[in-house]
Write an enzyme that holds these catalytic residues in place. Structure first.
Site, PDB file in Angstrom:
ATOM      1  N   CYS A 179      30.464  44.077  41.697  1.00  0.00           N
ATOM      2  CA  CYS A 179      29.042  43.725  42.125  1.00  0.00           C
ATOM      3  C   CYS A 179      28.082  44.242  41.117  1.00  0.00           C
ATOM      4  O   CYS A 179      27.345  43.569  40.551  1.00  0.00           O
ATOM      5  CB  CYS A 179      28.809  44.917  43.554  1.00  0.00           C
ATOM      6  SG  CYS A 179      29.561  46.284  43.322  1.00  0.00           S
TER       7      CYS A 179
HETATM    8  N1  LIG Z   1      32.582  46.457  49.237  1.00  0.00           N
HETATM    9  C1  LIG Z   1      31.905  45.796  48.391  1.00  0.00           C
HETATM   10  O1  LIG Z   1      30.957  46.048  48.043  1.00  0.00           O
HETATM   11  C2  LIG Z   1      32.713  45.147  47.053  1.00  0.00           C
HETATM   12  C3  LIG Z   1      34.289  45.297  47.139  1.00  0.00           C
HETATM   13  N2  LIG Z   1      34.910  44.608  46.212  1.00  0.00           N
HETATM   14  C4  LIG Z   1      36.418  44.607  46.164  1.00  0.00           C
HETATM   15  O2  LIG Z   1      36.895  43.957  47.406  1.00  0.00           O
HETATM   16  C5  LIG Z   1      38.149  44.384  47.499  1.00  0.00           C
HETATM   17  C6  LIG Z   1      38.019  45.032  49.000  1.00  0.00           C
HETATM   18  O3  LIG Z   1      37.123  45.850  49.284  1.00  0.00           O
HETATM   19  P1  LIG Z   1      36.606  46.303  50.526  1.00  0.00           P
HETATM   20  O4  LIG Z   1      36.543  45.318  51.441  1.00  0.00           O
HETATM   21  O5  LIG Z   1      35.385  47.240  50.279  1.00  0.00           O
HETATM   22  O6  LIG Z   1      37.447  47.521  51.085  1.00  0.00           O
HETATM   23  P2  LIG Z   1      37.890  47.916  52.457  1.00  0.00           P
HETATM   24  O7  LIG Z   1      38.425  49.279  52.576  1.00  0.00           O
HETATM   25  O8  LIG Z   1      36.815  47.756  53.248  1.00  0.00           O
HETATM   26  O9  LIG Z   1      39.016  46.914  53.118  1.00  0.00           O
HETATM   27  C7  LIG Z   1      40.236  46.671  52.233  1.00  0.00           C
HETATM   28  C8  LIG Z   1      40.962  46.021  53.377  1.00  0.00           C
HETATM   29  O10 LIG Z   1      42.297  46.027  52.695  1.00  0.00           O
HETATM   30  C9  LIG Z   1      43.346  46.529  53.715  1.00  0.00           C
HETATM   31  N3  LIG Z   1      44.559  46.798  52.869  1.00  0.00           N
HETATM   32  C10 LIG Z   1      44.653  48.028  52.058  1.00  0.00           C
HETATM   33  N4  LIG Z   1      45.845  48.063  51.545  1.00  0.00           N
HETATM   34  C11 LIG Z   1      46.617  46.994  52.135  1.00  0.00           C
HETATM   35  C12 LIG Z   1      48.017  46.735  51.916  1.00  0.00           C
HETATM   36  N5  LIG Z   1      48.752  47.249  51.023  1.00  0.00           N
HETATM   37  N6  LIG Z   1      48.257  45.425  52.418  1.00  0.00           N
HETATM   38  C13 LIG Z   1      47.506  44.828  53.463  1.00  0.00           C
HETATM   39  N7  LIG Z   1      46.189  45.103  53.484  1.00  0.00           N
HETATM   40  C14 LIG Z   1      45.807  46.318  52.692  1.00  0.00           C
HETATM   41  C15 LIG Z   1      42.599  47.646  54.410  1.00  0.00           C
HETATM   42  O11 LIG Z   1      43.443  48.033  55.672  1.00  0.00           O
HETATM   43  P3  LIG Z   1      43.391  49.256  56.082  1.00  0.00           P
HETATM   44  O12 LIG Z   1      42.182  49.416  57.000  1.00  0.00           O
HETATM   45  O13 LIG Z   1      44.662  49.530  56.600  1.00  0.00           O
HETATM   46  O14 LIG Z   1      43.274  50.458  55.119  1.00  0.00           O
HETATM   47  C16 LIG Z   1      41.275  46.727  54.576  1.00  0.00           C
HETATM   48  O15 LIG Z   1      41.186  46.068  55.746  1.00  0.00           O
HETATM   49  C17 LIG Z   1      38.329  45.882  46.691  1.00  0.00           C
HETATM   50  O16 LIG Z   1      39.106  45.501  45.594  1.00  0.00           O
HETATM   51  C18 LIG Z   1      37.075  45.984  46.341  1.00  0.00           C
HETATM   52  O17 LIG Z   1      36.808  46.580  45.105  1.00  0.00           O
HETATM   53  C19 LIG Z   1      34.099  43.738  45.215  1.00  0.00           C
HETATM   54  C20 LIG Z   1      32.977  43.805  45.134  1.00  0.00           C
HETATM   55  C21 LIG Z   1      32.171  44.506  46.054  1.00  0.00           C
HETATM   56  C1  LIG Z   2      29.373  52.259  45.746  1.00  0.00           C
HETATM   57  C2  LIG Z   2      30.885  51.970  45.284  1.00  0.00           C
HETATM   58  O1  LIG Z   2      31.850  52.759  45.505  1.00  0.00           O
HETATM   59  N1  LIG Z   2      31.153  50.836  44.654  1.00  0.00           N
HETATM   60  C3  LIG Z   2      32.475  50.526  44.078  1.00  0.00           C
HETATM   61  C4  LIG Z   2      32.271  49.018  43.335  1.00  0.00           C
HETATM   62  C5  LIG Z   2      32.416  47.844  44.292  1.00  0.00           C
HETATM   63  C6  LIG Z   2      32.525  46.624  43.830  1.00  0.00           C
HETATM   64  O2  LIG Z   2      32.060  45.995  42.961  1.00  0.00           O
HETATM   65  O3  LIG Z   2      33.991  46.463  43.937  1.00  0.00           O
HETATM   66  P1  LIG Z   2      35.260  46.294  42.855  1.00  0.00           P
HETATM   67  O4  LIG Z   2      35.983  47.492  43.279  1.00  0.00           O
HETATM   68  O5  LIG Z   2      35.783  45.238  43.405  1.00  0.00           O
HETATM   69  O6  LIG Z   2      34.832  46.415  41.443  1.00  0.00           O
HETATM   70  C7  LIG Z   2      32.877  51.490  42.995  1.00  0.00           C
HETATM   71  O7  LIG Z   2      32.100  52.091  42.511  1.00  0.00           O
HETATM   72  O8  LIG Z   2      34.157  51.532  43.081  1.00  0.00           O
END
Ligand SMILES: NC(=O)C1=CN([C@@H]2O[C@H](COP(=O)(O)OP(=O)(O)OC[C@H]3O[C@@H](n4cnc5c(N)ncnc54)[C@H](OP(=O)(O)O)[C@@H]3O)[C@@H](O)[C@H]2O)C=CC1
Ligand SMILES: CC(=O)N[C@@H](CCC(=O)OP(=O)(O)O)C(=O)O
Length: 312
Positions: free
Chosen positions: A117
């Site tokens: 992000c």
């Molecule tokens: N949130 C954001 O703004 C952004 C996130 N991302 C990226 O997106 C990805 C997901 O992040 P986010 O959605 O925020 O994270 P969350 O923790 O909200 O969701 C992750 C999901 O993956 C599941 N999970 C974790 N480990 C495993 C595994 N070994 N096998 C199967 N499922 C698993 C978790 O389950 P459980 O509940 O059991 O842990 C959960 O449902 C990350 O790599 C993050 O860095 C990228 C850009 C922005």
């Molecule tokens: C607020 C906050 O914790 N933000 C996340 C980044 C969110 C994101 O871009 O996710 P990726 O892990 O996919 O890069 C961090 O700094 O790790």
């Protein structure tokens, strides 16, 4: 036949947002695993092999595991929203507006790494400056940012919202990444076309989603000592002809008193601004986006549509 889409991690923050965006789409065949089985490797493997496109919304290690589950499979295409593959030369970087040819690269790729992000904002500001010849590759770039707390996924959402949690965070705003080793720095440097490692200072505010990314610049240290209009012109030329990244006109931004990080919430767009005083020798380049929109789920859906030939 409709393309089969599997979101590995569909019950997490990013996965849920993608599901919401696809809820009304009758042109896709969505594959799904019940929430209680979300970590079942055999089920995940089966879905990964059946899907035409798998969107990985998992922590880095789990995303790597999903990719290795596809060993021997030559058909499933992958969009990875984690950090695992963003500087991997075998993966297309999923920032469609980054370059004129990027949409085609994404459309033709088997493996697409969705940008982080913060880097979406920072690269969105820096790369046009590099490509216009205004920013030397060895310029000491700094990036300061604030994100809504959903950026930290389920764990940080619980820390911020649950006052009874042992690891509750009560602060209204906090800095982190204090060792200057945030995981986004490598992609920021590579796709920002910078020789020198950028200094990145992120922070989180007590609001769920939205973000501001700032890149302050000394114009006298830039090539040709550009004006604010030159910087704005470079951004406007770079993003001409598309409607996802908006470059705010100088006449408009010059009248603003403040910037709200939540301004683009629940959209998949990004706004870029050039702030400063003409003749003052300094500029602040600013990006506003929804960390869950253009910063994650919105970009993933955009990339999926490009890969399916459903987006221009
Ligand atoms: N949130 C954001 O703004 C952004 C996130 N991302 C990226 O997106 C990805 C997901 O992040 P986010 O959605 O925020 O994270 P969350 O923790 O909200 O969701 C992750 C999901 O993956 C599941 N999970 C974790 N480990 C495993 C595994 N070994 N096998 C199967 N499922 C698993 C978790 O389950 P459980 O509940 O059991 O842990 C959960 O449902 C990350 O790599 C993050 O860095 C990228 C850009 C922005
Ligand atoms: C607020 C906050 O914790 N933000 C996340 C980044 C969110 C994101 O871009 O996710 P990726 O892990 O996919 O890069 C961090 O700094 O790790």
């Amino acid at each position: 036949m409709k393309p089969k889409i599997f979101i590995d991690g569909e019950h997490g923050t990013t996965g849920l947002q993608i599901r919401q965006r696809l809820a009304d789409r009758d042109d896709l065949d969505m594959l799904s695993i019940p929430e209680a089985e979300r970590r079942n490797p055999a089920l995940r493997q089966e879905m990964l092999h059946t899907a035409d496109i798998a969107i990985l919304c998992l922590p880095d290690d789990a995303a790597r595991e999903s990719v290795s589950m596809l060993d021997g499979n030559n058909s499933t295409r992958v969009i990875d929203t984690s950090t695992a593959n963003r500087v991997n030369p075998d993966w297309a970087y999923g920032f469609a507006e980054m370059d004129a040819g990027q949409k085609t690269k994404i459309a033709e790729a088997r493996f697409v790494a969705n940008p982080g992000c913060y880097p979406t904002g920072a690269i969105g500001l820096i790369r046009p400056m590099r490509q216009a010849g205004l920013l030397p590759a060895d310029y000491p770039v700094t990036v300061n940012a604030v994100s809504g707390y959903t950026g930290g996924g389920k764990q940080m959402i619980a820390q911020m919202e649950n006052e009874d949690a042992a690891d509750h965070i009560a602060a209204p705003h906090f800095l982190y990444g204090l060792t200057l080793g945030h995981k986004h720095v490598p992609e920021l440097q590579m796709h920002g076309l910078l020789d020198r490692r950028p200094l990145f200072s992120p922070s989180v505010g007590r609001f769920a989603q939205g973000m501001i990314v700032q890149v302050p610049l000394h114009l006298s240290d830039m090539t040709g000592q550009p004006t604010l209009s030159d910087l704005h012109g470079a951004l406007a030329a770079h993003y001409a002809g598309q409607d996802i990244v908006e470059v705010v006109p100088l006449e408009k931004s010059g009248k603003l008193a403040r910037i709200d990080p939540t301004e683009l919430n629940d959209t998949d767009r990004m706004k870029l601004f050039v702030f400063g005083t003409e003749g003052g020798g300094q500029a602040n380049l600013v990006a506003v986006l929804d960390n869950l929109g253009k910063g994650a789920s919105g970009a993933a859906v955009q990339n999926m549509d490009l890969m399916l030939g459903k987006a221009a």
